[in-house]
Design a protein around this motif. Structure first.
Motif, mmCIF file in Angstrom:
data_model
loop_
_atom_site.group_PDB
_atom_site.id
_atom_site.type_symbol
_atom_site.label_atom_id
_atom_site.label_comp_id
_atom_site.label_asym_id
_atom_site.label_seq_id
_atom_site.Cartn_x
_atom_site.Cartn_y
_atom_site.Cartn_z
ATOM 1 N N ILE A 16 0.882 -1.162 0.000
ATOM 2 C CA ILE A 16 0.000 0.000 0.000
ATOM 3 C C ILE A 16 0.924 1.216 0.000
ATOM 4 O O ILE A 16 1.717 1.393 0.929
ATOM 5 N N VAL A 17 0.846 2.022 -1.048
ATOM 6 C CA VAL A 17 1.815 3.106 -1.200
ATOM 7 C C VAL A 17 1.172 4.261 -1.953
ATOM 8 O O VAL A 17 0.220 4.062 -2.722
ATOM 9 N N GLY A 18 1.685 5.469 -1.728
ATOM 10 C CA GLY A 18 1.145 6.652 -2.398
ATOM 11 C C GLY A 18 1.464 6.652 -3.881
ATOM 12 O O GLY A 18 2.544 6.232 -4.302
ATOM 13 N N GLY A 19 0.521 7.148 -4.682
ATOM 14 C CA GLY A 19 0.730 7.251 -6.133
ATOM 15 C C GLY A 19 1.900 8.152 -6.469
ATOM 16 O O GLY A 19 2.578 7.959 -7.484
ATOM 17 N N ASP A 20 2.182 9.151 -5.599
ATOM 18 C CA ASP A 20 3.321 10.045 -5.827
ATOM 19 C C ASP A 20 4.643 9.282 -5.797
ATOM 20 O O ASP A 20 5.522 9.508 -6.621
ATOM 21 N N ILE A 21 4.739 8.330 -4.884
ATOM 22 C CA ILE A 21 5.963 7.526 -4.766
ATOM 23 C C ILE A 21 6.145 6.653 -6.017
ATOM 24 O O ILE A 21 7.243 6.494 -6.539
ATOM 25 N N LEU A 22 5.036 6.099 -6.503
ATOM 26 C CA LEU A 22 5.103 5.249 -7.696
ATOM 27 C C LEU A 22 5.527 6.069 -8.915
ATOM 28 O O LEU A 22 6.343 5.626 -9.726
ATOM 29 N N ALA A 23 4.970 7.281 -9.034
ATOM 30 C CA ALA A 23 5.314 8.135 -10.175
ATOM 31 C C ALA A 23 6.784 8.547 -10.099
ATOM 32 O O ALA A 23 7.461 8.657 -11.117
ATOM 33 N N GLU A 24 7.297 8.749 -8.896
ATOM 34 C CA GLU A 24 8.669 9.207 -8.724
ATOM 35 C C GLU A 24 9.683 8.069 -8.932
ATOM 36 O O GLU A 24 10.666 8.220 -9.622
ATOM 37 N N TYR A 25 9.410 6.914 -8.354
ATOM 38 C CA TYR A 25 10.408 5.834 -8.362
ATOM 39 C C TYR A 25 10.195 4.812 -9.468
ATOM 40 O O TYR A 25 11.095 4.041 -9.784
ATOM 41 N N GLN A 26 8.997 4.761 -10.045
ATOM 42 C CA GLN A 26 8.666 3.852 -11.138
ATOM 43 C C GLN A 26 9.175 2.426 -10.930
ATOM 44 O O GLN A 26 9.957 1.904 -11.731
ATOM 45 N N PRO A 27 8.737 1.780 -9.858
ATOM 46 C CA PRO A 27 9.186 0.406 -9.614
ATOM 47 C C PRO A 27 8.552 -0.566 -10.610
ATOM 48 O O PRO A 27 7.504 -0.251 -11.190
ATOM 49 N N ASP A 28 9.200 -1.718 -10.792
ATOM 50 C CA ASP A 28 8.695 -2.724 -11.730
ATOM 51 C C ASP A 28 7.726 -3.645 -10.989
ATOM 52 O O ASP A 28 8.088 -4.732 -10.555
ATOM 53 N N VAL A 29 6.507 -3.157 -10.793
ATOM 54 C CA VAL A 29 5.483 -3.910 -10.050
ATOM 55 C C VAL A 29 4.144 -3.750 -10.769
ATOM 56 O O VAL A 29 4.015 -2.885 -11.625
ATOM 57 N N TYR A 30 3.159 -4.558 -10.418
ATOM 58 C CA TYR A 30 1.804 -4.316 -10.891
ATOM 59 C C TYR A 30 1.209 -3.217 -10.017
ATOM 60 O O TYR A 30 1.296 -3.268 -8.795
ATOM 61 N N ASP A 31 0.597 -2.232 -10.687
ATOM 62 C CA ASP A 31 0.070 -1.048 -9.999
ATOM 63 C C ASP A 31 -1.453 -1.136 -10.111
ATOM 64 O O ASP A 31 -2.067 -0.474 -10.934
ATOM 65 N N LEU A 32 -2.064 -1.993 -9.301
ATOM 66 C CA LEU A 32 -3.418 -2.472 -9.590
ATOM 67 C C LEU A 32 -4.515 -1.413 -9.623
ATOM 68 O O LEU A 32 -5.138 -1.205 -10.643
ATOM 69 N N PHE A 33 -4.749 -0.742 -8.482
ATOM 70 C CA PHE A 33 -5.832 0.246 -8.512
ATOM 71 C C PHE A 33 -5.730 1.236 -7.343
ATOM 72 O O PHE A 33 -5.033 0.964 -6.360
ATOM 73 N N PRO A 34 -6.443 2.390 -7.463
ATOM 74 C CA PRO A 34 -6.386 3.392 -6.406
ATOM 75 C C PRO A 34 -7.234 2.974 -5.221
ATOM 76 O O PRO A 34 -8.191 2.214 -5.367
#
Lengths: 369, 205
Positions: free
Chosen positions: B67-85
């Motif tokens: 469970i992580v903030g969308g801002d972190i995902l946009a910044e770090y772009q990890p190679d994971v499935y980003d399922l839903f908000p």
């Protein structure tokens, strides 16, 4: 002295296990009629980032040659082999390779692969042969806890054609499906003139699991012959694998290709204990379009030697014998090696730590006794 | 093996716990964990980490879900499935500067914790900028003359206001998201799906 981040020395057992992975692989594929090929480590960037291949230059290790051309360390085997075998006699259909690839987008620049390429063969034969070779090689490595995943590029292509979107949207939609990002998939499709497809594509992000997924989607897609053909195709590959005795198969109908040259069935092997990908591959006929008008069918897969080397079992440890000699008795000690055919034989001049060996023998100079 | 879920510590953790409770789960082990970084409930194992580290644990398969903030995902772009908000942790990314600030004619200097997002935003706008990476209290940078403006997340806007800054442009909306390890999502489908479905029940995609 230091190493650059991402580079590492390989030592001892790790190297032994890598060698064992490669040795068993070579034996199996040679017995199946594959021929060895090796391309150079240094190539032109153009071979890999032209529009047919589409790899990103930013991911490659690169420099300028004296003529200003960009050269790279081999970032991909399949593309390099396609270039190389266009100069080979077309009669040879099955090739194998083994060696490192170099990329900047992963942890560690270098990764070791071993793989196969089947070119110009009957497409169905190529697919079955690739999958059966994977099963054969994994069995030679005594690895049995793995899953094979099947997917197909035509599913995404079908929906894209239905939607009639721009190349930019297509790219965004592919990324959203690759990430199984449901809200993005919905938003992107909802903006098109066919918003009714949005729900279907969102569902596709969850169309993974065991083979019952195929039955479910066969019903769902009943009035779409193009998609039913894909389902039947995947089903027949599963039937063949099952008939051979291999049953751990999963499907991901929502999987999309990551390189533009994939065109057809895609497969991947997961180790169930850790979830690591131990092999991946698929059909890439489009890769060969760059060499002219002749349609060439091609398929292949690559094993991740680094991952597999961590999972194969070590050989049974041999007895360790130490022969303690002097410069004078060294030849005698060397001749004694043959008395211990199944042991590791170490020769030293100094008395060793007895605990390190199964047996310690002092070699005496008989003439002087 | 129980599913392993990585939670972002701090505010997101509290919001998740409330949400989790509203779905009918017993959250006592989560609220009474003290300083423990690993908590086991009847059905799950939770680990607690900073946002960027949550993505690392999920990418490497230590955690199955995160469970992580969308801002972190946009910044770090990890190679994971980003399922839903998920229905909490809403925030916006904005360019902000001092009230009445006239942007310079030459290249701007922007301070931010989110250097990746900043670079991407100005690139998309066709503008070259110099970026200074800060770790926090980014609002100080324009006031003290370190940068012409900042890029940062805005929730209520109170911090900006109290420091004499105003939003120049908002450009991204985020919320907390559910992410999954690429292979575990498939291999452990049966174990993970009930949890995923439950979280999805309120999201309204």
């Amino acid at each position: 002295m230091f190493l650059p981040a991402g580079s590492q020395d390989q030592i001892g057992e790790k190297l032994d296990r890598q060698a064992k992975v490669i040795q068993s692989f070579r034996t199996v594929v040679k017995d199946r009629g594959f021929k060895a090929i090796e391309t150079p480590v240094v190539e032109y960037a153009q071979t890999f980032n032209n529009s047919h291949v589409g790899m990103k230059l930013s991911h490659m290790l690169k420099w300028f040659d004296r003529d200003g051309e960009i050269e790279v360390l081999r970032p991909d085997w399949t593309t390099a082999i396609a270039r190389a075998i266009m100069n080979q006699h077309p009669k040879q259909l099955k090739w194998f390779y083994q060696g490192s690839i170099f990329r900047q987008d992963k942890n560690g620049f270098e990764s070791r692969q071993a793989g196969i390429e089947i070119v110009r063969a009957d497409p169905y034969l190529g697919e079955i042969e690739s999958l059966f070779t994977a099963v054969d090689v994994l069995s030679a490595w005594k690895i049995d806890n793995y899953l094979i995943e099947l997917g197909h590029t035509a599913i995404f292509d079908y929906f894209i054609q239905e939607l009639g979107v721009t190349d930019d949207t297509k790219k965004l939609l592919r990324t959203a499906l690759h990430d199984k990002k449901q809200d993005d998939v919905y938003r992107l499709v909802d903006q098109t003139n066919k918003p009714s497809i949005a729900k279907e594509l969102v569902e596709l992000t969850e169309a993974y699991g065991d083979k019952t997924i195929l039955d479910e989607y066969k019903q769902k897609w009943g009035n779409r012959p193009e998609l039913i053909e894909v389902i039947n195709h995947l089903q027949s590959l599963i039937d063949n694998l099952e008939a051979l005795g291999y049953k751990n198969i999963i499907i991901d109908l929502g999987r999309v290709k990551q390189l533009p040259y994939y065109s057809g069935v895609m497969f991947r092997g997961y180790l169930t204990s850790t979830g690591e990908t131990c092999f991946s591959g698929g059909r890439y006929d489009q890769l060969y379009d760059q060499f002219g008008d002749d349609k060439i069918r091609a398929i292949g897969l690559a094993f991740d030697v680094d991952v597999l080397a961590n999972h194969i079992k070590d050989d049974q440890t041999k007895n360790k014998v130490c022969l303690v000699c002097t410069p004078k008795t060294h030849v005698k000690a060397e001749k004694m090696r043959k008395d211990f055919p199944d042991s590791v034989v170490d020769i030293t001049y100094e008395q060793p730590n007895e605990e390190d060996y199964t047996k310690v023998i002092t070699v005496r100079d008989e003439v002087n006794q | 093996m129980k599913p392993v879920i990585a939670l972002t510590k701090g505010r997101l953790e509290k919001q998740f716990t409330e949400y989790f409770k509203s779905l009918g789960f017993d959250t006592t082990p989560l609220t009474e964990k003290g300083r423990k970084l690993r908590v086991e409930t009847d059905d799950f194992q939770f680990i607690f980490a900073k946002g960027p580290d949550v993505t690392v644990y999920v990418e490497h398969g230590i955690a199955d879900l995160g469970i992580v903030g969308g801002d972190i995902l946009a910044e770090y772009q990890p190679d994971v499935y980003d399922l839903f908000p998920l229905p909490f942790g809403a925030c916006r990314m904005a360019v902000a500067t001092e009230k009445g600030k006239v942007w310079p004619d030459q290249k701007k200097t922007i301070a931010s914790k989110y250097t990746g997002i900043t670079k991407q935003f100005f690139k998309a706008n066709g503008e070259s900028v110099d970026i200074i990476k800060l770790e926090g209290s980014v609002e100080l940078a324009p006031i003290l003359g370190l940068a012409d403006g900042i890029v940062d997340i805005v929730e209520t806007g109170t911090t900006l206001k109290e420091n004499g800054l105003v939003v120049d442009e908002e450009f991204m909306n985020f919320s907390a998201r559910l992410i999954a390890n690429r292979s575990h999502l498939k291999i452990k489908k049966d174990a993970l799906m009930p949890f995923i479905e439950k979280l999805k029940s309120k999201k309204g995609v």
